[in-house]
Design an enzyme around this catalytic site. Structure first.
Site, PDB file in Angstrom:
ATOM      1  N   TYR A   2     -65.845  11.535 -18.938  1.00 40.29           N
ATOM      2  CA  TYR A   2     -66.915  12.425 -19.382  1.00 40.29           C
ATOM      3  C   TYR A   2     -66.918  13.746 -18.622  1.00 40.29           C
ATOM      4  O   TYR A   2     -67.396  14.756 -19.114  1.00 40.29           O
ATOM      5  CB  TYR A   2     -68.280  11.772 -19.138  1.00 40.29           C
ATOM      6  CG  TYR A   2     -68.532  10.486 -19.843  1.00 40.29           C
ATOM      7  CD1 TYR A   2     -68.487  10.398 -21.228  1.00 40.29           C
ATOM      8  CD2 TYR A   2     -68.853   9.332 -19.133  1.00 40.29           C
ATOM      9  CE1 TYR A   2     -68.754   9.212 -21.880  1.00 40.29           C
ATOM     10  CE2 TYR A   2     -69.124   8.142 -19.773  1.00 40.29           C
ATOM     11  CZ  TYR A   2     -69.073   8.078 -21.139  1.00 40.29           C
ATOM     12  OH  TYR A   2     -69.345   6.907 -21.787  1.00 40.29           O
TER      13      TYR A   2
ATOM     14  N   THR B   6     -61.655   8.436 -26.613  1.00 45.86           N
ATOM     15  CA  THR B   6     -62.674   9.026 -25.760  1.00 45.86           C
ATOM     16  C   THR B   6     -63.494   7.942 -25.074  1.00 45.86           C
ATOM     17  O   THR B   6     -63.549   6.796 -25.523  1.00 45.86           O
ATOM     18  CB  THR B   6     -63.652   9.911 -26.556  1.00 45.86           C
ATOM     19  OG1 THR B   6     -64.536   9.069 -27.312  1.00 45.86           O
ATOM     20  CG2 THR B   6     -62.927  10.870 -27.472  1.00 45.86           C
ATOM     21  N   ASP B   7     -64.148   8.323 -23.999  1.00 46.13           N
ATOM     22  CA  ASP B   7     -65.151   7.443 -23.413  1.00 46.13           C
ATOM     23  C   ASP B   7     -66.323   7.348 -24.377  1.00 46.13           C
ATOM     24  O   ASP B   7     -66.433   8.108 -25.337  1.00 46.13           O
ATOM     25  CB  ASP B   7     -65.589   7.959 -22.044  1.00 46.13           C
ATOM     26  CG  ASP B   7     -65.965   6.828 -21.098  1.00 46.13           C
ATOM     27  OD1 ASP B   7     -66.451   5.788 -21.583  1.00 46.13           O
ATOM     28  OD2 ASP B   7     -65.788   6.992 -19.880  1.00 46.13           O
ATOM     29  N   TRP B   8     -67.228   6.435 -24.112  1.00 44.28           N
ATOM     30  CA  TRP B   8     -68.237   6.055 -25.093  1.00 44.28           C
ATOM     31  C   TRP B   8     -69.371   7.082 -25.208  1.00 44.28           C
ATOM     32  O   TRP B   8     -69.939   7.514 -24.210  1.00 44.28           O
ATOM     33  CB  TRP B   8     -68.820   4.695 -24.703  1.00 44.28           C
ATOM     34  CG  TRP B   8     -68.141   3.496 -25.303  1.00 44.28           C
ATOM     35  CD1 TRP B   8     -68.771   2.372 -25.745  1.00 44.28           C
ATOM     36  CD2 TRP B   8     -66.742   3.262 -25.546  1.00 44.28           C
ATOM     37  NE1 TRP B   8     -67.857   1.474 -26.249  1.00 44.28           N
ATOM     38  CE2 TRP B   8     -66.603   1.994 -26.144  1.00 44.28           C
ATOM     39  CE3 TRP B   8     -65.601   4.025 -25.333  1.00 44.28           C
ATOM     40  CZ2 TRP B   8     -65.379   1.455 -26.519  1.00 44.28           C
ATOM     41  CZ3 TRP B   8     -64.369   3.502 -25.697  1.00 44.28           C
ATOM     42  CH2 TRP B   8     -64.252   2.233 -26.285  1.00 44.28           C
TER      43      TRP B   8
ATOM     44  N   LEU C 269     -69.762  10.347 -27.002  1.00 46.33           N
ATOM     45  CA  LEU C 269     -69.657  11.796 -26.864  1.00 46.33           C
ATOM     46  C   LEU C 269     -70.406  12.564 -27.954  1.00 46.33           C
ATOM     47  O   LEU C 269     -70.637  13.756 -27.799  1.00 46.33           O
ATOM     48  CB  LEU C 269     -68.186  12.239 -26.885  1.00 46.33           C
ATOM     49  CG  LEU C 269     -67.497  12.391 -25.521  1.00 46.33           C
ATOM     50  CD1 LEU C 269     -67.499  11.083 -24.761  1.00 46.33           C
ATOM     51  CD2 LEU C 269     -66.064  12.911 -25.709  1.00 46.33           C
TER      52      LEU C 269
END
Length: 590
Positions: free
Chosen positions: A260, A301-303, A305
């Site tokens: 993030y 992606t990370d969770w 966004l």
């Protein structure tokens, strides 16, 4: 009579190459089916597939899910088979890829990891780093791979290879400490245990994170939350944080997850890096990861966004750092243009469909990502083996051999920081007073004293200190803020030590400032995810503690404030240096 041979579509033919099968399936897919592949949603798990997950499979055409609740091995296997049956009923029958955060240690944080439960329990990755033994890491990963396979988990949202360079950062427990080279070596062993040399039908595909290194957070705050969005490199050590990813790429990691964090004041090769979260950052994902490092695997992606959340009445803003001001649609475009293939924790494929139809994203670009995502499904053999054996899962997961190996690794990972007065090991005649430790784990090895006045020794187990927070969803699970213990802890140890020698056992999910506590302790042991049972083996001399500190322990808060967040170690005059660890319970510190 002329006989006609009827054959199915090429993508269902296991004799064809993966590339051939991918292209055949891709050519049959609608835009909606392609868009569904680009979202990696959360599913609650449990005994039955919930209604929301059912709709995401049948209507949203999603086929990647991060599962949370797994009550026991048999139920987990049954749940997996149920969701695969749902997927088999869709037009193309694309199987589900189930993923999970780490599940084999002690940290319980639904935003990052789950406690082992019915799986075999091993030390946290920090404990693996304390052992500095790639073979133990490989053995752990192979064991976890077998347990994951048994219940249908085919993707691991780990390893974490972020460096523990900012002592206050909350996520250190899930990485391999502060040293870039050691982290890279252990990451390669981890990937070998889970994936093998090549991803295949007996592999669990790994997603190495958090690219390009999530450790150097400003003031140690975590970018899950708005106040922790800034990632800083005031010591000029960006390449140190990148090094473990180079090793992970060389070891063939199946996927990469950017963090993030939003880089502030970062330049590479004379070019200023855009100050947006790494998942939105084309210079980092396409420029560095894909072009410079030559990576052509999945980037997820990370969770979270894209969308703000409200869970259980608590808010959690979208982690759209640096692009908070743009629309959700614009965020989707920016992530895809950055070079990412999949949106973690999101489930809005209709946005991708609309953006393609309006010309903002090209169909060719969508095909690039879907091609990568499908390739992993074929490599894993999911089209041929989409179900698991519930009886076999119940027999294999958490079996006595695996549990014993995990316990032994826990014991070995203990770090002896200091010892004196010949207080250890303890024997059956030792009268022990306990605080923070279950009597059940040790009572067969010692005599339990009800009060310090009746004891020969006091054993005190503590967790590393932190500042409790609970204003935002997930915030309470992230141990952040001060590294100093409350004065009441120091006073309690002082009081105990006036009656009896004190053995302090401190669980370090991140460093702690032990300076005020040290004078009142006859021995100090550091742990990184160790059960009372495994600790008892060390205290009684049954197992030999082999650990060495995976990060240094600062002497004071002032020392922490004097150090650059991106520099491995380097606090002035640390109380215990990186790599410290006595070789014997009877060896006094020099």
């Amino acid at each position: 009579m002329k006989h006609t041979t009827i054959t199915g579509p090429a993508y269902e033919d296991a004799t064809r190459t993966v590339a051939e099968r991918v292209e055949d399936l891709l050519g049959r897919m609608t835009l909606e089916e392609k868009a569904g592949q680009m979202f990696h949603a959360v599913s609650l798990g449990g005994a039955d597939v919930d209604h929301k997950t059912q709709r995401l499979v049948t209507d949203g055409l999603l086929s990647h899910f991060n599962v949370h609740q797994l009550p026991d091995a048999r139920t987990a296997a049954r749940w997996h088979n149920k969701i695969q049956e749902l997927a088999a009923g869709t037009r193309l029958g694309i199987p589900i890829t189930l993923s999970t955060d780490p599940r084999h240690a002690f940290a319980e944080n639904q935003g990052a990891s789950f406690a082992a439960g019915f799986f075999s329990a091993w030390p946290e990755p920090l404990g693996m780093a304390a052992l500095r033994d790639p073979e133990t890491v490989r053995r752990f990963a192979d064991t976890a791979r077998q347990e994951y396979l048994a219940v249908g988990l085919r993707a691991a949202l780990h390893p974490t290879v972020d460096l523990a360079t900012e002592p206050r950062w909350a996520r250190q427990y899930s990485g391999f400490g502060q040293d870039p080279e050691l982290t890279g070596k252990l990451a390669a062993a981890y990937l070998d245990g889970f994936q093998g040399h090549l991803v295949g039908s007996r592999s669990v595909a790994c997603m190495t994170k958090h690219f390009p290194g999530g450790g150097p957070q400003k003031d140690g705050e975590d970018p899950h939350f708005p106040y922790g969005r800034e990632q800083v490199y005031t010591g000029g050590r960006f390449e140190d944080h990148l090094l473990p990813f180079r090793d992970a790429l060389a070891a063939g990691t199946s996927a990469i997850m950017p963090y993030y964090g939003m880089p502030v004041g970062l330049s590479r090769n004379g070019e200023a890096i855009e100050e947006v979260g790494f998942g939105f950052n084309r210079q980092i994902i396409t420029g560095l990861l894909r072009n410079e490092l030559g990576y052509d695997g999945v980037v997820c992606t990370d969770w979270g966004l894209l969308h703000d959340l409200n869970v259980f009445g608590m808010d959690l803003p979208a982690r759209a750092w640096g692009v908070e001001h743009i629309s959700v649609e614009d965020r989707v475009v920016k992530v895809i243009e950055a070079g990412c293939d999949q949106f973690g924790g999101e489930s809005c494929p209709e946005l991708v469909v609309e953006l393609v139809k309006t010309g903002r994203i090209s169909p060719k670009r969508i095909d690039e990502s879907v091609r990568r995502l499908l390739r992993v499904k074929f490599e894993l053999g999911l089209f041929e083996n989409r179900h698991v054996d519930e009886d076999a899962a119940a027999a294999l997961v958490g079996n006595p051999q695996f549990r014993e190996e995990g316990l032994k690794a826990q014991s070995r990972s203990v770090v002896v920081l200091n010892t004196s007065d010949d207080v250890l090991p303890i024997t059956s005649s030792t009268r022990v007073y306990l605080e923070g430790m279950s009597p059940a784990a040790i009572q067969s090895s010692v005599t339990i004293a009800k009060t310090p006045l009746e004891a020969d020794l006091a054993i005190v187990r503590l967790d590393a200190p932190y500042e409790p927070r609970n204003d935002l969803f997930l915030e309470a699970s992230f141990h952040a803020g001060s590294l100093e213990f409350d004065d009441t802890v120091t006073s309690r140890l002082q009081e105990l030590s006036s009656h009896v020698p004190v053995v302090l056992v401190i669980n370090l999910d991140r460093p702690a400032i032990l300076t005020p506590l040290e004078p009142y302790c006859s021995a100090i042991l550091a742990t990184f995810g160790v059960s009372d049972e495994a600790l008892t083996r060390v205290l009684t001399g049954t197992e030999v503690p082999e650990g060495r500190l995976p990060f240094e322990l600062p002497r004071s808060t002032e020392a922490v404030l004097q150090t650059d967040s991106d520099v491995p170690g380097g606090t002035p005059d640390p109380l215990y240096a990186y790599g410290h660890g006595l070789r014997s319970l009877r060896e006094p510190a020099v």
